[in-house]
Design an enzyme around this catalytic site. Structure first.
Site, PDB file in Angstrom:
ATOM      1  N   CYS A   1       0.824  -1.219   0.000  1.00 57.35           N
ATOM      2  CA  CYS A   1       0.000   0.000   0.000  1.00 57.35           C
ATOM      3  C   CYS A   1       0.855   1.266   0.000  1.00 57.35           C
ATOM      4  O   CYS A   1       0.420   2.316  -0.490  1.00 57.35           O
ATOM      5  CB  CYS A   1      -0.904   0.033   1.232  1.00 57.35           C
ATOM      6  SG  CYS A   1      -1.915  -1.442   1.470  1.00 57.35           S
TER       7      CYS A   1
ATOM      8  N   SER B   1     -12.787  -5.602   8.724  1.00 58.68           N
ATOM      9  CA  SER B   1     -12.064  -5.064   7.585  1.00 58.68           C
ATOM     10  C   SER B   1     -13.075  -4.553   6.575  1.00 58.68           C
ATOM     11  O   SER B   1     -14.208  -5.039   6.505  1.00 58.68           O
ATOM     12  CB  SER B   1     -11.217  -6.171   6.958  1.00 58.68           C
ATOM     13  OG  SER B   1     -10.820  -5.818   5.651  1.00 58.68           O
TER      14      SER B   1
ATOM     15  N   CYS C   1      -2.137   2.847   3.312  1.00 59.15           N
ATOM     16  CA  CYS C   1      -2.886   1.810   4.026  1.00 59.15           C
ATOM     17  C   CYS C   1      -3.936   2.437   4.946  1.00 59.15           C
ATOM     18  O   CYS C   1      -3.902   3.622   5.268  1.00 59.15           O
ATOM     19  CB  CYS C   1      -1.931   0.918   4.814  1.00 59.15           C
ATOM     20  SG  CYS C   1      -2.632  -0.697   5.253  1.00 59.15           S
ATOM     21  N   ASP C   2      -4.863   1.591   5.404  1.00 60.33           N
ATOM     22  CA  ASP C   2      -6.116   2.032   6.035  1.00 60.33           C
ATOM     23  C   ASP C   2      -5.991   3.145   7.077  1.00 60.33           C
ATOM     24  O   ASP C   2      -6.729   4.125   7.043  1.00 60.33           O
ATOM     25  CB  ASP C   2      -6.795   0.843   6.731  1.00 60.33           C
ATOM     26  CG  ASP C   2      -7.196  -0.243   5.753  1.00 60.33           C
ATOM     27  OD1 ASP C   2      -6.844  -0.137   4.568  1.00 60.33           O
ATOM     28  OD2 ASP C   2      -7.853  -1.197   6.182  1.00 60.33           O
ATOM     29  N   LYS C   3      -5.109   2.983   8.058  1.00 57.76           N
ATOM     30  CA  LYS C   3      -5.077   3.927   9.182  1.00 57.76           C
ATOM     31  C   LYS C   3      -4.292   5.183   8.867  1.00 57.76           C
ATOM     32  O   LYS C   3      -4.355   6.164   9.604  1.00 57.76           O
ATOM     33  CB  LYS C   3      -4.489   3.248  10.438  1.00 57.76           C
ATOM     34  CG  LYS C   3      -5.162   1.937  10.810  1.00 57.76           C
ATOM     35  CD  LYS C   3      -6.665   2.030  10.826  1.00 57.76           C
ATOM     36  CE  LYS C   3      -7.334   0.685  10.979  1.00 57.76           C
ATOM     37  NZ  LYS C   3      -7.108  -0.268   9.880  1.00 57.76           N
TER      38      LYS C   3
ATOM     39  N   GLU D   1      -9.554  -6.219  13.506  1.00 57.18           N
ATOM     40  CA  GLU D   1     -10.518  -6.497  12.444  1.00 57.18           C
ATOM     41  C   GLU D   1     -10.698  -8.007  12.291  1.00 57.18           C
ATOM     42  O   GLU D   1      -9.728  -8.764  12.371  1.00 57.18           O
ATOM     43  CB  GLU D   1     -10.035  -5.914  11.117  1.00 57.18           C
ATOM     44  CG  GLU D   1     -10.004  -4.407  11.107  1.00 57.18           C
ATOM     45  CD  GLU D   1      -9.462  -3.829   9.820  1.00 57.18           C
ATOM     46  OE1 GLU D   1      -9.586  -2.604   9.639  1.00 57.18           O
ATOM     47  OE2 GLU D   1      -8.913  -4.587   8.996  1.00 57.18           O
TER      48      GLU D   1
ATOM     49  N   CYS E   1      -5.431  -1.901  -1.094  1.00 58.29           N
ATOM     50  CA  CYS E   1      -6.287  -3.038  -1.434  1.00 58.29           C
ATOM     51  C   CYS E   1      -7.423  -2.624  -2.352  1.00 58.29           C
ATOM     52  O   CYS E   1      -8.071  -1.596  -2.149  1.00 58.29           O
ATOM     53  CB  CYS E   1      -6.824  -3.681  -0.165  1.00 58.29           C
ATOM     54  SG  CYS E   1      -5.522  -4.382   0.880  1.00 58.29           S
TER      55      CYS E   1
END
Length: 574
Positions: free
Chosen positions: A62, A485, A135-137, A459, A207
């Protein structure tokens, strides 16, 4: 020179509101000396200093390309008369750590990212900030730092990954998690599992479905804090490089105009972000992160705002995990801006919200067409939505008096009643799922995984994907005080509050208890008498903390409820 003229000469301009006091005057020669060594020349001290916060690392695909994006953004700052300063912050990988003890650090990293960016920009007296996340965070972490600092700032998304390919079908990381469940059921060979593993992640980028990274990037763009279509570009593309270059110039324009995040991140702007998140079928994590971001900037967004907005906004995007297409397909047909124009024309977006372009949402979308190319199937018309109202359903009841977040796409049905199978950790549940111990009609209860109890609110992609891979997605429900997730689908309810660790009702559930979930009535209930629930909770004893030192211990001691964003500084503002 008179004292008045001398004072005027030393006073920093509005362009250098923060950096001026750091570098102006003979007494600041030591500061300038240090900066000379980093590449500053004399004329640079007269420029606005803009921090470029890069989340680059080789920890995860990512973020592995973000160093290039940061350098391009820095060029954009420098090209219009600013002085860029690139610095790094951390990232961790949810996809790699998922299902392990390490995943407890994932949500914690959001706070660490926010703290570290605030620390650098605050200490180094930067006049503006450009933050790049993958990435997500990274995204909510960057945005929380931007909110705390409240100086001209812009967010740039690192971009989505290209899909992998197996048997002529697009695959991604969730395909691998679901293949694990299929393999455990004996319906996939070791060879095929290995092929999917090797082909799912072809290179850099976040992702590839409408998972948390793409959800948050889209929400931030709708919030007005990214340039148009920043959320809908692939990681390795000319468009993404141009987005970075243009964003560098845009942050300098914000400094020139004196526009700060508080001017942009208003209540109506957050309502726009929620609307776009719903239309795209976005991740449940958006609920947690948008509430946290709003809380940080001083805007009151609650779980009930998602219900209010969700009643009138349909799901229009047929994107993974519940849908058919990867994010790249949305990029190919024009990205998020035509969807936003559709929503605007329908009266579902506030057109007067200011953005980082210096113009309003309505002005940004003025020349955008409200239609996609003929024959595309990624975005549905309003007359034929995926779902007529939101897939993000806020539930209350005796199991969740402070609320819970369900992801109901409609494919799983809208109600479920079954018998509880209770586990006090993700690992314990996963073990039983892979052994085939979960049967049709079960409600898998995973508790002690909340912000304090985990700690870290892991998650549950492993368990949900394993259930889907075993063909039980519409036959089994899974509820938890942890998170899901963005890749999770099936009949799932998370963020149950208060969490079990603090004596929430989830702590009272026993194996065999009947649990009822009704998305239409927005209810989640333990079908046990109030007297019996109170008796069980009275006997409940808070477990000993799992960590006594270090970042997880500090997080557990300061974090707030998931219903208010799971922040570590919320109580400090009281």
């Amino acid at each position: 020179m008179s004292a008045k003229k001398a004072a005027a000469k030393k006073r920093p301009s509005l362009h250098r509101k923060f950096s001026g006091p750091l570098v102006d005057g003979s007494d600041r020669a030591p500061s300038r000396a240090m900066l000379h060594a980093t590449g500053f020349v004399r004329r640079d001290f007269e420029k606005s200093q803009v921090g470029v916060a890069s989340t680059w690392s080789n920890v995860t695909p990512c973020n592995m390309h973000i160093d290039r994006l940061a350098r391009e953004a820095a060029k954009g700052v420098d090209a219009v008369g600013g002085k860029s300063i690139i610095f790094n912050t951390i990232t961790v990988s949810d996809g790699i750590s998922m299902g392990t003890e390490g995943m407890k650090y994932s949500l914690v990293s959001r706070e660490v990212i926010a703290d570290s960016i605030e620390t650098v920009v605050g200490c180094q007296a930067m006049d503006g900030l450009l933050a790049i996340g993958g990435c997500d965070k990274n995204m909510p972490g960057c945005m929380m730092a931007i909110a705390r600092l409240n100086r001209p700032a812009i967010f740039v998304y690192g971009g989505t990954i290209l899909p992998g390919c197996h048997k002529d079908e697009d695959i991604d990381i969730v395909s691998v998690f679901e293949a694990v469940g299929t393999h455990a059921r004996g319906e996939m060979t070791d060879i095929e599992l290995g092929q999917i593993e090797e082909r799912a992640i072809p290179g850099p980028g976040s992702c590839g479905g409408m998972y948390t990274a793409n959800t948050m990037a889209s929400a931030i763009e709708a919030l007005g804090m990214s340039l148009p279509n920043s959320s809908a570009q692939t990681a390795l593309s000319v468009d993404k490089m141009r987005d970075c270059l243009d964003s560098g110039g845009a942050v300098m324009n914000l400094i020139e105009l004196g526009i700060t995040p508080k001017d942009i991140m208003t209540k109506k702007a957050f309502e726009n972000a929620i609307t776009v998140t719903i239309a795209l079928g976005g991740s449940t994590n958006a609920v947690l992160h948008l509430i946290a971001m709003a809380n940080t900037i001083g805007v009151k967004i609650t779980l009930d705002d998602f219900t209010r907005i969700g009643k009138k906004v349909p799901v229009l995007a047929d994107l993974k995990p519940s849908g058919r297409f990867v994010m790249e397909k949305l990029v190919e047909i024009g990205g998020t801006t035509p969807l936003m124009k559709m929503l605007l024309n329908k009266g579902l977006l506030h057109s007067d919200c200011l953005t980082v372009t210096g113009r309003t949402i309505g002005q940004n979308l003025a020349r955008v067409s409200a239609s996609y190319r003929e024959g595309q199937e990624v975005i549905r018309p309003f007359k034929n939505p995926i779902k007529k109202d939101s897939h993000l359903v806020i539930l209350y009841g005796n199991l969740a008096p402070e609320g819970a977040v369900a992801k109901i796409s409609g494919q799983e049905g809208e109600s479920f009643t079954g018998k509880a199978k209770v586990y006090d950790s993700e690992e314990a549940a996963m073990q039983q799922i892979l052994k085939g111990r979960i049967k049709e009609g079960d409600v898998v209860v995973i508790r002690m995984e909340g912000p304090k109890g985990g700690p870290g609110m892991r998650e549950m992609l492993g368990p949900t994907a394993a259930i889907m891979g075993q063909g039980l997605g519409d036959k089994v429900a899974l509820i938890t005080d942890g998170r899901f997730s963005g890749g999770s689908h099936g009949f799932v309810v998370g963020h149950i509050t208060p969490e079990a660790y603090v004596g929430g009702p989830l702590a009272a559930v026993k194996n065999g208890d009947k649990i009822s979930i009704d998305a239409k009535k927005r209810q989640i209930n333990l079908v046990v008498s109030k007297t019996e629930i109170n008796k069980r909770l009275k006997a409940f004893k808070t477990p000993k903390p799992r960590y006594k030192r270090g970042v997880l211990a500090k997080y557990a001691s300061t974090v707030s409820s998931a219903s208010t964003g799971a922040l570590t500084d919320e109580n400090l503002a009281l």
